[in-house]
Design a protein around this motif. Structure first.
Motif, mmCIF file in Angstrom:
data_model
loop_
_atom_site.group_PDB
_atom_site.id
_atom_site.type_symbol
_atom_site.label_atom_id
_atom_site.label_comp_id
_atom_site.label_asym_id
_atom_site.label_seq_id
_atom_site.Cartn_x
_atom_site.Cartn_y
_atom_site.Cartn_z
ATOM 1 N N VAL A 240 -11.222 -11.338 16.303
ATOM 2 C CA VAL A 240 -11.630 -11.896 17.595
ATOM 3 C C VAL A 240 -11.631 -10.799 18.653
ATOM 4 O O VAL A 240 -12.567 -10.681 19.456
ATOM 5 C CB VAL A 240 -10.697 -13.052 18.006
ATOM 6 N N LEU A 241 -10.588 -9.966 18.661
ATOM 7 C CA LEU A 241 -10.556 -8.849 19.606
ATOM 8 C C LEU A 241 -11.756 -7.935 19.400
ATOM 9 O O LEU A 241 -12.370 -7.473 20.363
ATOM 10 C CB LEU A 241 -9.255 -8.055 19.433
ATOM 11 N N GLY A 242 -12.089 -7.699 18.140
ATOM 12 C CA GLY A 242 -13.198 -6.797 17.841
ATOM 13 C C GLY A 242 -14.546 -7.322 18.279
ATOM 14 O O GLY A 242 -15.497 -6.548 18.448
ATOM 15 N N GLY A 243 -14.665 -8.633 18.482
ATOM 16 C CA GLY A 243 -15.944 -9.205 18.884
ATOM 17 C C GLY A 243 -16.140 -9.300 20.386
ATOM 18 O O GLY A 243 -17.178 -9.785 20.844
ATOM 19 N N PHE A 244 -15.148 -8.829 21.156
ATOM 20 C CA PHE A 244 -15.226 -8.968 22.611
ATOM 21 C C PHE A 244 -16.399 -8.193 23.198
ATOM 22 O O PHE A 244 -17.110 -8.697 24.074
ATOM 23 C CB PHE A 244 -13.914 -8.498 23.232
ATOM 24 N N SER A 245 -16.620 -6.975 22.714
ATOM 25 C CA SER A 245 -17.695 -6.151 23.292
ATOM 26 C C SER A 245 -19.066 -6.777 23.042
ATOM 27 O O SER A 245 -19.918 -6.813 23.943
ATOM 28 C CB SER A 245 -17.645 -4.731 22.727
ATOM 29 N N GLU A 246 -19.280 -7.298 21.802
ATOM 30 C CA GLU A 246 -20.569 -7.943 21.519
ATOM 31 C C GLU A 246 -20.770 -9.173 22.397
ATOM 32 O O GLU A 246 -21.877 -9.441 22.869
ATOM 33 C CB GLU A 246 -20.661 -8.345 20.044
ATOM 34 N N TRP A 247 -19.691 -9.941 22.602
ATOM 35 C CA TRP A 247 -19.791 -11.134 23.445
ATOM 36 C C TRP A 247 -20.153 -10.750 24.880
ATOM 37 O O TRP A 247 -20.970 -11.429 25.523
ATOM 38 C CB TRP A 247 -18.461 -11.890 23.415
ATOM 39 N N LEU A 248 -19.550 -9.685 25.385
ATOM 40 C CA LEU A 248 -19.853 -9.243 26.744
ATOM 41 C C LEU A 248 -21.329 -8.895 26.903
ATOM 42 O O LEU A 248 -21.956 -9.223 27.915
ATOM 43 C CB LEU A 248 -18.997 -8.027 27.099
ATOM 44 N N THR A 264 -11.712 -1.141 28.873
ATOM 45 C CA THR A 264 -10.724 -0.108 29.191
ATOM 46 C C THR A 264 -9.426 -0.665 29.784
ATOM 47 O O THR A 264 -8.334 -0.255 29.372
ATOM 48 C CB THR A 264 -11.344 0.940 30.126
ATOM 49 N N PRO A 265 -9.470 -1.604 30.751
ATOM 50 C CA PRO A 265 -8.200 -2.147 31.270
ATOM 51 C C PRO A 265 -7.349 -2.822 30.202
ATOM 52 O O PRO A 265 -6.118 -2.771 30.270
ATOM 53 C CB PRO A 265 -8.663 -3.157 32.337
ATOM 54 N N LEU A 266 -7.977 -3.447 29.201
ATOM 55 C CA LEU A 266 -7.208 -4.079 28.126
ATOM 56 C C LEU A 266 -6.473 -3.019 27.304
ATOM 57 O O LEU A 266 -5.318 -3.204 26.921
ATOM 58 C CB LEU A 266 -8.130 -4.904 27.232
ATOM 59 N N VAL A 268 -5.498 -0.111 28.420
ATOM 60 C CA VAL A 268 -4.420 0.400 29.276
ATOM 61 C C VAL A 268 -3.245 -0.582 29.285
ATOM 62 O O VAL A 268 -2.079 -0.181 29.211
ATOM 63 C CB VAL A 268 -4.942 0.636 30.708
ATOM 64 N N MET A 269 -3.545 -1.884 29.363
ATOM 65 C CA MET A 269 -2.477 -2.889 29.392
ATOM 66 C C MET A 269 -1.704 -2.905 28.076
ATOM 67 O O MET A 269 -0.483 -2.994 28.069
ATOM 68 C CB MET A 269 -3.071 -4.275 29.678
ATOM 69 N N TRP A 270 -2.414 -2.805 26.952
ATOM 70 C CA TRP A 270 -1.743 -2.778 25.642
ATOM 71 C C TRP A 270 -0.881 -1.513 25.511
ATOM 72 O O TRP A 270 0.225 -1.577 24.995
ATOM 73 C CB TRP A 270 -2.778 -2.845 24.532
ATOM 74 N N ASP A 271 -1.394 -0.372 25.970
ATOM 75 C CA ASP A 271 -0.603 0.869 25.935
ATOM 76 C C ASP A 271 0.702 0.692 26.704
ATOM 77 O O ASP A 271 1.776 1.110 26.247
ATOM 78 C CB ASP A 271 -1.404 2.030 26.544
ATOM 79 N N PHE A 272 0.600 0.081 27.883
ATOM 80 C CA PHE A 272 1.795 -0.156 28.706
ATOM 81 C C PHE A 272 2.777 -1.057 27.967
ATOM 82 O O PHE A 272 3.986 -0.790 27.941
ATOM 83 C CB PHE A 272 1.371 -0.798 30.034
ATOM 84 N N ALA A 273 2.272 -2.154 27.366
ATOM 85 C CA ALA A 273 3.146 -3.113 26.678
ATOM 86 C C ALA A 273 3.839 -2.471 25.474
ATOM 87 O O ALA A 273 5.004 -2.757 25.191
ATOM 88 C CB ALA A 273 2.339 -4.327 26.243
ATOM 89 N N ILE A 274 3.128 -1.597 24.775
ATOM 90 C CA ILE A 274 3.726 -0.904 23.627
ATOM 91 C C ILE A 274 4.793 0.077 24.102
ATOM 92 O O ILE A 274 5.875 0.185 23.530
ATOM 93 C CB ILE A 274 2.642 -0.196 22.806
ATOM 94 N N GLN A 275 4.486 0.785 25.191
ATOM 95 C CA GLN A 275 5.438 1.754 25.748
ATOM 96 C C GLN A 275 6.722 1.071 26.211
ATOM 97 O O GLN A 275 7.822 1.616 26.074
ATOM 98 C CB GLN A 275 4.789 2.493 26.919
ATOM 99 N N VAL A 286 -7.840 0.871 20.700
ATOM 100 C CA VAL A 286 -8.141 2.301 20.550
ATOM 101 C C VAL A 286 -9.471 2.454 19.794
ATOM 102 O O VAL A 286 -9.659 1.886 18.718
ATOM 103 C CB VAL A 286 -7.012 3.026 19.793
ATOM 104 N N GLY A 287 -10.384 3.212 20.373
ATOM 105 C CA GLY A 287 -11.685 3.433 19.746
ATOM 106 C C GLY A 287 -12.679 2.321 19.967
ATOM 107 O O GLY A 287 -13.812 2.391 19.469
ATOM 108 N N ALA A 288 -12.305 1.275 20.725
ATOM 109 C CA ALA A 288 -13.199 0.127 20.897
ATOM 110 C C ALA A 288 -14.425 0.450 21.741
ATOM 111 O O ALA A 288 -15.431 -0.258 21.667
ATOM 112 C CB ALA A 288 -12.436 -1.030 21.526
#
Length: 425
Positions: A240-248, A264-266, A268-275, A286-288
């Protein structure tokens, strides 16, 4: 509590009929007797209670069957009331803790409490070999509370086990609601990001919320951020995450470049949550945007410079003859200022009386404009720019119109604030 009191409590909601068979008895509040009477079509016009046989003469068995019978009776009573045009027997009231937002709040508070106490054993029973830790005792207390609530939900005809499992999964860190990640990230973001950047972040979150609702077959939520807060991060499949760009691009009609900016903000938010150890890696975003950059390059329209004739036509046009719109004078003045100063559009549109340097004629009469930290895109953009004598008349005219005594007066009031950051442009 006495034995008789315990027995009376156990017998609550039960009634023995003439044939010695036990029945469940649901009392209807006095203020709803007339509504229930109309819903059931009683000859007296009122109904005070609902009685249903439990099919047993054994008191202990009747107690076991009572709660499910009462739950079914309440559901049937509510259905008849609603069908007759009345509210359910207790209206739309429910305990605060049944509310989804309250569940998340309490579960996250339990999560913090569990994480703040030691998991090292501090109690030992030499006879049984049993031991526990402060964390074990906090979890045990939580389990007891959840068991009571689950039973209350079951008596109301709801899925108490689902509530208990969801609460515990969040509290133990096995499930992470988006609210936990969102609140921490947005609070951190506000410390350094501009209003316009935060506005773009919110646009991304709104799109992502619509997309999650779409992927679940739901209608678009009225409260997009509220819906997103209640979603569980671990329950969103990577597909589902991988299909976000096509949906947009396909559903929302965004360009590849804009779709990449929304993703990009997603990341950044995931990077913050992992950190911050809110989520476990790796980051699924990453790479999306890699493929989107290539698509954006192919979609880029052909760009060519103005011809000399086109430039002359622009510069020689009379802004007062532009009847269709009111931006002519501002554009005419700013084009000339931009050519002679190299200043960015927002640096010119936000000029105030106080940012015009040497307007009193010192230093040989050469005027200048000042770009402060508020208007500069980077620290290197904070600077003073001299004004060529050819464009000084533009500034002089706008100074007179603004009133030189008010240093905060804008030189381009026709550039009304707008956009995410409510800036002039």
């Amino acid at each position: 509590m006495t034995k008789k009191a315990l027995q009376d409590d156990d017998m609550h909601g039960l009634r023995r009929t003439g044939g010695r068979t036990w029945s469940a008895r649901l009392s209807i509040p006095r203020d709803r007797w007339a509504d229930a009477g109309k819903a059931f079509g009683t000859t007296s016009g009122i109904k005070q209670e609902v009685i249903r046989s439990l099919g047993t003469q054994d008191a202990k068995e009747a107690i076991k069957r009572r709660d499910k019978a009462l739950a079914a009776m309440r559901e049937d009573l509510d259905a008849k009331l609603v069908k007759a045009g009345f509210l359910p027997i207790h209206g739309h009231w429910q305990p605060d803790w049944m509310n989804e937002d309250q569940l998340l709040t309490e579960a996250l508070e339990a999560r913090r409490e569990i994480g703040s106490v030691s998991d090292s054993d501090d109690f030992y029973d030499n006879q049984t070999g049993a031991s526990d830790s402060p964390r074990d005792r906090v979890i045990e207390s939580m389990d007891s509370l959840l068991e009571d609530r689950a039973q209350e939900l079951e008596r109301a005809g709801k899925d108490g086990d689902q509530y208990r499992v969801r609460f515990k999964e969040i509290a133990l860190g096995n499930q992470t609601p988006f609210s936990l990640m969102l609140d921490r990230w947005m609070k951190d973001r506000e410390r350094y990001a501009s209003h316009s950047v935060i506005s773009l972040d919110r646009a991304t979150l709104n799109h992502f919320s619509r997309y999650l609702a779409h992927s679940q077959g739901r209608e678009e939520p009225e409260d997009l951020i509220g819906f997103l807060r209640t979603q569980i991060v671990e329950e969103v499949p990577e597909m589902v995450l991988g299909g976000f760009s096509e949906w947009l691009m396909d559903d929302r009609g965004l360009s590849a470049k804009t779709a990449g900016n929304r993703i990009t903000p997603l990341k950044v938010m995931w990077d913050f949550a992992i950190q911050k150890h809110i989520l476990k890696g790796p980051n699924p975003w990453v790479g999306a945007t890699a493929g989107l950059k290539r698509k954006a390059g192919k979609q880029k329209p052909d760009v060519r410079p103005f011809t000399e004739d086109e430039l002359l036509k622009l510069l020689q046009s009379d802004p007062s003859k532009c009847k269709r719109w009111a931006w002519g004078p501002a554009i005419s003045d700013m084009m000339r200022l931009a050519l002679f100063t190299g200043a960015r559009q927002n640096e010119l549109a936000t000029l105030t009386v106080g940012r015009i340097l040497n307007r009193n004629g010192a230093e040989g009469g050469l005027w200048g404009i000042q770009v402060t930290d508020e208007e500069a895109k980077t620290k290197n953009a904070i600077r003073r720019i001299p004004l060529h004598p050819l464009v000084q008349p533009i500034i002089a005219r706008r100074l007179r119109e603004a009133g030189e005594e008010n240093i905060d007066a804008p030189l381009f009031p026709d550039c009304v604030p707008g956009g995410p950051g409510m800036k002039r442009g």
